[in-house]
Motif scaffolding. Structure first.
Motif, PDB file in Angstrom:
ATOM      1  N   ASP A  44       7.917  10.422   7.936  1.00 21.27           N
ATOM      2  CA  ASP A  44       7.019  11.541   8.208  1.00 21.27           C
ATOM      3  C   ASP A  44       6.381  12.110   6.942  1.00 21.27           C
ATOM      4  OD1 ASP A  44       9.114  12.852   6.983  1.00 21.27           O
ATOM      5  OD2 ASP A  44       9.558  14.203   8.663  1.00 21.27           O
ATOM      6  N   GLY A  45       6.658  11.469   5.775  1.00 20.81           N
ATOM      7  CA  GLY A  45       6.062  11.902   4.518  1.00 20.81           C
ATOM      8  C   GLY A  45       6.850  12.950   3.773  1.00 20.81           C
ATOM      9  N   SER A  46       7.971  13.384   4.328  1.00 20.76           N
ATOM     10  CA  SER A  46       8.788  14.391   3.649  1.00 20.76           C
ATOM     11  C   SER A  46       9.704  13.734   2.626  1.00 20.76           C
ATOM     12  CB  SER A  46       9.617  15.178   4.667  1.00 20.76           C
ATOM     13  OG  SER A  46      10.511  14.317   5.360  1.00 20.76           O
ATOM     14  N   ASP A  47      10.295  14.565   1.783  1.00 19.92           N
ATOM     15  CA  ASP A  47      11.161  14.062   0.719  1.00 19.92           C
ATOM     16  C   ASP A  47      12.551  13.730   1.233  1.00 19.92           C
ATOM     17  OD1 ASP A  47       9.230  14.451  -1.332  1.00 19.92           O
ATOM     18  OD2 ASP A  47       9.726  16.588  -1.394  1.00 19.92           O
ATOM     19  N   PHE A  48      13.161  12.720   0.622  1.00 15.56           N
ATOM     20  CA  PHE A  48      14.586  12.506   0.827  1.00 15.56           C
ATOM     21  C   PHE A  48      15.345  13.671   0.196  1.00 15.56           C
ATOM     22  CE2 PHE A  48      13.288   8.047   1.323  1.00 15.56           C
ATOM     23  CZ  PHE A  48      14.082   7.675   2.403  1.00 15.56           C
ATOM     24  N   GLY A  49      16.428  14.061   0.839  1.00 18.02           N
ATOM     25  CA  GLY A  49      17.244  15.147   0.306  1.00 18.02           C
ATOM     26  C   GLY A  49      18.703  14.768   0.309  1.00 18.02           C
ATOM     27  N   ALA A  50      19.531  15.637  -0.238  1.00 21.39           N
ATOM     28  CA  ALA A  50      20.962  15.381  -0.317  1.00 21.39           C
ATOM     29  C   ALA A  50      21.514  15.067   1.072  1.00 21.39           C
ATOM     30  CB  ALA A  50      21.670  16.587  -0.915  1.00 21.39           C
ATOM     31  N   GLY A  51      22.270  13.991   1.146  1.00 26.06           N
ATOM     32  CA  GLY A  51      22.860  13.574   2.406  1.00 26.06           C
ATOM     33  C   GLY A  51      22.091  12.463   3.103  1.00 26.06           C
ATOM     34  N   ASP A  52      20.833  12.234   2.724  1.00 26.07           N
ATOM     35  CA  ASP A  52      20.069  11.121   3.281  1.00 26.07           C
ATOM     36  C   ASP A  52      20.530   9.805   2.648  1.00 26.07           C
ATOM     37  OD1 ASP A  52      18.450  12.704   4.946  1.00 26.07           O
ATOM     38  OD2 ASP A  52      17.063  13.134   3.300  1.00 26.07           O
ATOM     39  N   THR A  53      20.095   8.698   3.224  1.00 23.43           N
ATOM     40  CA  THR A  53      20.415   7.370   2.697  1.00 23.43           C
ATOM     41  C   THR A  53      19.124   6.667   2.293  1.00 23.43           C
ATOM     42  OG1 THR A  53      22.381   7.186   4.090  1.00 23.43           O
ATOM     43  CG2 THR A  53      21.471   5.144   3.198  1.00 23.43           C
ATOM     44  N   LEU A  54      19.110   6.147   1.079  1.00 26.36           N
ATOM     45  CA  LEU A  54      17.952   5.412   0.573  1.00 26.36           C
ATOM     46  C   LEU A  54      18.246   3.918   0.662  1.00 26.36           C
ATOM     47  CD1 LEU A  54      15.195   5.259  -0.885  1.00 26.36           C
ATOM     48  CD2 LEU A  54      16.471   5.374  -3.052  1.00 26.36           C
ATOM     49  N   VAL A  55      17.495   3.217   1.498  1.00 25.48           N
ATOM     50  CA  VAL A  55      17.622   1.771   1.664  1.00 25.48           C
ATOM     51  C   VAL A  55      16.436   1.099   0.962  1.00 25.48           C
ATOM     52  CG1 VAL A  55      17.685  -0.145   3.310  1.00 25.48           C
ATOM     53  CG2 VAL A  55      18.841   2.022   3.851  1.00 25.48           C
ATOM     54  N   GLN A  56      16.702   0.042   0.181  1.00 29.35           N
ATOM     55  CA  GLN A  56      15.657  -0.649  -0.565  1.00 29.35           C
ATOM     56  C   GLN A  56      15.717  -2.148  -0.236  1.00 29.35           C
ATOM     57  OE1 GLN A  56      15.278   1.067  -4.786  1.00 29.35           O
ATOM     58  NE2 GLN A  56      17.273   1.863  -4.140  1.00 29.35           N
ATOM     59  N   THR A  57      15.263  -2.489   0.970  1.00 28.44           N
ATOM     60  CA  THR A  57      15.381  -3.856   1.468  1.00 28.44           C
ATOM     61  C   THR A  57      14.579  -4.845   0.631  1.00 28.44           C
ATOM     62  OG1 THR A  57      15.657  -2.968   3.705  1.00 28.44           O
ATOM     63  CG2 THR A  57      15.132  -5.303   3.509  1.00 28.44           C
ATOM     64  N   ASP A  58      13.339  -4.479   0.275  1.00 25.17           N
ATOM     65  CA  ASP A  58      12.524  -5.394  -0.528  1.00 25.17           C
ATOM     66  C   ASP A  58      13.172  -5.662  -1.886  1.00 25.17           C
ATOM     67  OD1 ASP A  58      10.626  -5.614   1.452  1.00 25.17           O
ATOM     68  OD2 ASP A  58       9.262  -4.132   0.586  1.00 25.17           O
ATOM     69  N   LEU A  59      13.733  -4.629  -2.485  1.00 27.18           N
ATOM     70  CA  LEU A  59      14.405  -4.805  -3.771  1.00 27.18           C
ATOM     71  C   LEU A  59      15.613  -5.712  -3.623  1.00 27.18           C
ATOM     72  CD1 LEU A  59      14.564  -4.129  -6.769  1.00 27.18           C
ATOM     73  CD2 LEU A  59      15.854  -2.051  -6.167  1.00 27.18           C
TER      74      LEU A  59
END
Length: 579
Positions: A212-227
């Motif tokens: 939705d264009g909002s920022d990731f914040g504490a407690g979210d999970t960052l997935v980097q599939t392409d990386l």
């Protein structure tokens, strides 16, 4: 048992230090005691200190599995590309020092980014011939050919233990990228701050912003599939799978779409290179640091040479008298940096002259112990007759005494902010470290000249200063830091705090720092210095600017039995860990 340093907030007064009662030249590493205000991590079999806890733990596990310091450092480097994306990287470059205990030999590996073959002296100028910072910081023209993958794979192939494959060292990073990491600590702080650099690029926004264009914040999970897929490609095919083929084509497409001039041939021709280590001595200790195109090693040693003629121990850590001498020495070194430093493959850098103790004597005579010398009165010296802000650093020492000091970067936090689509790789904006026009400061306020002008295949000047200090042929201190132009003075102060002032490594790292880089003519001082001390410096003629923290000097000291490590509490989420 592993002891991990966890302190939430510390106000440190430089005046209170642990004194050594032995002659400086013969002092062993300070042994932490119950009387110390800040205690380092202690371990017997190896130590890793980095800016991000998960990466530190990965390095330690590699040591436990029988890997050496180089194996662990390579694993940490790839892991930080996932867990510390604002500085850890595949799309940037840096410098590594490797100390081989069995040979008492220190090697410098230069994997700094290079300018594309089509680069020109005028590439960052506008139509009127003036420097255009936007070109060198915010467009594809700013992207240097990445060196990190070449550097890490070179180190593993030549100096690794041979017990672990490259794929085994990259596997933890692949898992973290594919499964995702919790957004916490420094990552939770940095992502919202970097939104203005990340959001304009659709290929970046789809990874580092929510749908939705909002920022990731504490407690979210960052997935980097392409990386994860790019890392898997490197694990299978080595550096060649990065510098040629599909990954290289995607990097070039992203750079050129952003206005850059990089080609696939530029990537295919990139090589990490070994260079002669810059060496010096200080009060009986041997200093090994990074040579050009880093300015760090030369000027750390030059400042130490200047200060060796003063009794800093008697002056006391944090006293106005001691700090004044440090500031005056910094000015002289940074004036020389602006004139003489550049890529040694293209310009002659007077390394021996700049690091000569006799040259330091001539400069030292200009230092007035009581009064500040205005920067405009200081011109670059003449070393010829003596010729005979986002980066990350980590340190590793293994049970056999092998050591690695590694510093690498994207330049700005998150570099250009551009992810090469379908790769997960954040691209650097490192070419701003060239002098776009002689005498015009770069983003860190550093002034350069023709020696550091842009040009085809040149490596821009850097301040990165991975440093290893030895005593009687054995490693004593492994240190380095991020911090742009302040890296050199950060490393300097860690060395002075341990050798001159007898601090344990945690105290040495956490003590407040100051910095002067000749231009602008002001002293940057972290909060934590006594107001009375700052007032005394002002009375000597110094202009003081008190600001936020600088650097993250992940460091290790070798004790008579074991290791003492310290991560830097100026950043959240750092970790020194051993076993």
């Amino acid at each position: 048992m592993v002891r991990v340093l966890k302190i939430a907030a510390i106000a440190i007064a430089f005046a209170a230090t642990v004194a050594s009662h032995h002659a400086i030249a013969q002092a062993p590493a300070p042994i932490p005691s119950a009387g110390s205000r800040i205690l380092p991590v202690i371990a017997q079999n190896g130590m890793v200190s980095s800016q991000e806890a998960r990466a530190s733990r990965i390095g330690m596990e590699i040591l436990k599995r029988g890997g050496n310091a180089v194996d662990a450092a390579v694993a940490v480097g790839f892991a930080l590309a996932v867990t510390l994306p604002q500085a850890g990287n595949l799309g940037g470059g840096g410098f590594m020092l490797v100390h081989l205990a069995a040979k008492n030999e220190t090697i410098a590996i230069d994997y700094r980014e290079t300018a594309p073959a089509a680069a020109t002296r005028e590439m960052f100028l506008d139509a009127e011939g003036n420097a255009d910072p936007r070109k060198s910081r915010d467009t594809g023209l700013s992207v240097g050919v990445p060196g990190t993958v070449a550097g890490l794979t070179y180190a593993h192939a030549k100096y690794g233990s041979g017990q672990l494959t490259l794929a085994e060292l990259i596997a933890p990073a692949i898992r973290l990228a594919r499964e995702g990491i919790p957004v916490e600590e420094d990552l939770a702080d940095s992502l919202p701050r970097a939104r203005y650099r990340l959001a304009p690029w659709p290929s970046t926004a789809k990874i580092f912003l929510k749908p939705d264009g909002s920022d990731f914040g504490a407690g979210d999970t960052l997935v980097q599939t392409d990386l994860a897929e790019t890392l898997t490609t490197i694990a299978r095919g080595g550096a060649g799978a990065f510098y040629t083929g599909q990954t290289a084509a995607r990097i070039v497409a992203a750079v050129r779409a952003a206005g850059g001039i990089m080609t696939e041939e530029d990537l295919a021709k990139y090589r990490a290179v070994e260079r002669p280590v810059v060496r010096g001595t200080y009060r009986g200790y041997d200093i090994a640091s990074m040579p050009p195109p880093s300015s760090g090693g030369i000027h750390v040693i030059q400042i130490l040479n200047l200060l060796e003629g003063f009794d800093l121990k008697a002056g006391g850590a944090g006293s106005a008298a001691t700090l004044h001498l440090m500031i005056e020495a910094m000015k002289l070194a940074y004036a020389d940096r602006a004139e003489f430093l550049g890529d040694p493959d293209f310009v002659k850098v007077p390394v021996r002259g700049l690091t000569s103790k006799k040259y330091a004597e001539t400069l030292r005579a200009s230092i007035n112990p009581e009064r500040a010398r205005p920067a405009q009165e200081i011109k670059p010296g003449n070393p010829a007759p003596y010729e005979s802000d986002q980066t990350t650093h980590y340190s590793v020492v293994d049970k056999d005494g092998n050591a690695v000091a590694n510093t690498y970067t994207l330049n700005f936090s998150y570099g250009l902010g551009l992810v090469a689509d379908q790769t997960g790789i954040i691209l650097n904006n490192e070419l701003d470290d060239f002098a776009a026009k002689a005498g015009v400061p770069n983003a860190y306020g550093l002034v350069g000249g023709d020696a550091n002008a842009p040009g085809p295949n040149k490596r821009p000047l850097s301040s990165m200063s991975p440093t290893i200090v030895t005593k009687d042929g054995k490693v004593f201190l492994v240190t380095g830091s991020p911090g742009g132009s302040r890296i050199i003075t950060t490393v300097l102060q860690v060395i002075l705090n341990t050798i001159d002032h007898g601090m344990n490594i945690a105290e040495a790292v956490q003590a407040p720092r100051l910095h002067h880089q000749w231009a602008p003519d002001e002293v940057f001082a972290e909060r934590g210095f006594s107001p009375d001390t700052l007032a005394l410096l002002q009375s000597r003629g110094h202009r003081i600017r008190v600001g936020n923290t600088t650097g993250s000097a992940s460091s290790i000291v070798v004790l008579p039995k074991g290791f003492a490590g310290a991560s830097d509490l100026r950043q959240r989420g750092t970790l020194a860990i051993g076993f």
